[in-house]
Design a protein around this motif. Sequence first.
Motif, PDB file in Angstrom:
ATOM      1  N   HIS A 182       0.828  -1.209   0.000  1.00 26.49           N
ATOM      2  CA  HIS A 182       0.000   0.000   0.000  1.00 26.49           C
ATOM      3  C   HIS A 182       0.865   1.263   0.000  1.00 26.49           C
ATOM      4  CE1 HIS A 182      -3.419   2.574   0.768  1.00 26.49           C
ATOM      5  NE2 HIS A 182      -2.757   3.107   1.789  1.00 26.49           N
ATOM      6  N   GLU A 183       1.908   1.269   0.807  1.00 28.11           N
ATOM      7  CA  GLU A 183       2.805   2.435   0.841  1.00 28.11           C
ATOM      8  C   GLU A 183       3.551   2.595  -0.477  1.00 28.11           C
ATOM      9  OE1 GLU A 183       4.167   2.725   5.491  1.00 28.11           O
ATOM     10  OE2 GLU A 183       4.923   1.041   4.302  1.00 28.11           O
ATOM     11  N   LEU A 184       3.964   1.481  -1.069  1.00 28.26           N
ATOM     12  CA  LEU A 184       4.698   1.528  -2.335  1.00 28.26           C
ATOM     13  C   LEU A 184       3.893   2.219  -3.424  1.00 28.26           C
ATOM     14  CD1 LEU A 184       7.089   0.741  -4.164  1.00 28.26           C
ATOM     15  CD2 LEU A 184       5.966  -1.492  -4.473  1.00 28.26           C
ATOM     16  N   VAL A 185       2.604   1.952  -3.473  1.00 26.79           N
ATOM     17  CA  VAL A 185       1.773   2.507  -4.559  1.00 26.79           C
ATOM     18  C   VAL A 185       0.939   3.700  -4.094  1.00 26.79           C
ATOM     19  CG1 VAL A 185       1.758   0.367  -5.882  1.00 26.79           C
ATOM     20  CG2 VAL A 185      -0.048   0.779  -4.201  1.00 26.79           C
ATOM     21  N   ALA A 186       1.427   4.415  -3.099  1.00 27.70           N
ATOM     22  CA  ALA A 186       0.720   5.599  -2.585  1.00 27.70           C
ATOM     23  C   ALA A 186       1.068   6.815  -3.437  1.00 27.70           C
ATOM     24  CB  ALA A 186       1.069   5.829  -1.118  1.00 27.70           C
ATOM     25  N   PHE A 187       0.730   6.743  -4.720  1.00 29.17           N
ATOM     26  CA  PHE A 187       0.976   7.865  -5.613  1.00 29.17           C
ATOM     27  C   PHE A 187      -0.314   8.233  -6.334  1.00 29.17           C
ATOM     28  CE2 PHE A 187       2.051   4.023  -8.051  1.00 29.17           C
ATOM     29  CZ  PHE A 187       1.299   4.189  -9.202  1.00 29.17           C
ATOM     30  N   THR A 188      -0.343   9.454  -6.828  1.00 28.28           N
ATOM     31  CA  THR A 188      -1.453   9.900  -7.669  1.00 28.28           C
ATOM     32  C   THR A 188      -0.860  10.356  -8.997  1.00 28.28           C
ATOM     33  OG1 THR A 188      -1.392  12.222  -6.984  1.00 28.28           O
ATOM     34  CG2 THR A 188      -2.761  10.718  -5.662  1.00 28.28           C
ATOM     35  N   ILE A 189      -1.638  10.276 -10.031  1.00 29.01           N
ATOM     36  CA  ILE A 189      -1.162  10.717 -11.337  1.00 29.01           C
ATOM     37  C   ILE A 189      -0.993  12.233 -11.355  1.00 29.01           C
ATOM     38  CG2 ILE A 189      -1.720  10.823 -13.804  1.00 29.01           C
ATOM     39  CD1 ILE A 189      -0.796   8.021 -12.643  1.00 29.01           C
ATOM     40  N   GLU A 190      -1.940  12.945 -10.789  1.00 31.78           N
ATOM     41  CA  GLU A 190      -1.888  14.412 -10.796  1.00 31.78           C
ATOM     42  C   GLU A 190      -0.612  14.943 -10.139  1.00 31.78           C
ATOM     43  OE1 GLU A 190      -6.162  13.067 -10.614  1.00 31.78           O
ATOM     44  OE2 GLU A 190      -4.349  12.582  -9.520  1.00 31.78           O
ATOM     45  N   ASP A 191      -0.194  14.322  -9.045  1.00 30.34           N
ATOM     46  CA  ASP A 191       0.966  14.809  -8.298  1.00 30.34           C
ATOM     47  C   ASP A 191       2.274  14.128  -8.676  1.00 30.34           C
ATOM     48  OD1 ASP A 191      -0.681  16.513  -6.844  1.00 30.34           O
ATOM     49  OD2 ASP A 191      -0.968  15.051  -5.227  1.00 30.34           O
ATOM     50  N   ASP A 192       2.224  12.893  -9.149  1.00 36.70           N
ATOM     51  CA  ASP A 192       3.442  12.095  -9.241  1.00 36.70           C
ATOM     52  C   ASP A 192       3.849  11.646 -10.643  1.00 36.70           C
ATOM     53  OD1 ASP A 192       3.985  12.158  -6.397  1.00 36.70           O
ATOM     54  OD2 ASP A 192       2.168  10.946  -6.213  1.00 36.70           O
ATOM     55  N   LEU A 193       3.011  11.864 -11.640  1.00 38.82           N
ATOM     56  CA  LEU A 193       3.459  11.647 -13.019  1.00 38.82           C
ATOM     57  C   LEU A 193       4.278  12.877 -13.377  1.00 38.82           C
ATOM     58  CD1 LEU A 193       3.441  10.030 -15.691  1.00 38.82           C
ATOM     59  CD2 LEU A 193       1.367  11.308 -16.306  1.00 38.82           C
TER      60      LEU A 193
END
Length: 152
Positions: free
Chosen positions: A58-69
Amino acid sequence: MATNEVLTFNAAHAPKENAIEAFKILLPTLKAEIVKSRHHWAAHEPRMWERAQALSDHELVAFTIEDDLVEVRSAPTSYGTIILGKIRLPKVNDAEGEGFVHVRIHDPPNHGSEDVTFHSLFTEEIRPDPESPPTGFRAIQTSDKPLQFFNE
């Protein structure tokens, strides 16, 4: 089949709305594929995801496209557009700096973004030269790793 020799990618740049939309459609798939890759490599070569060893899935994939792409490149083909994306993994920040995954997706022509598909995650075997055995493995890239075509 797409190869680096026949593709002409644009320069790496900050994502525009069309790339953001394409990656947002695939967000659940991207997260599932990252976790799947991590579990696969844990059984075969744990060093591949070593930079995330202290993190839960869960922590590994705690990203959003808006903020992290953070960066994209694309190249047209006769069967659509290949889009490469560099996605920051916010919970990965160690002695090597921030961590990123490189993702390849495909957008077929003439259908908008509803038919965008996931293709692959970039994973690499680090070799001093092409004939030598690997000395390292990496699925989590550093910020200075260029976003280049890969065909895994």
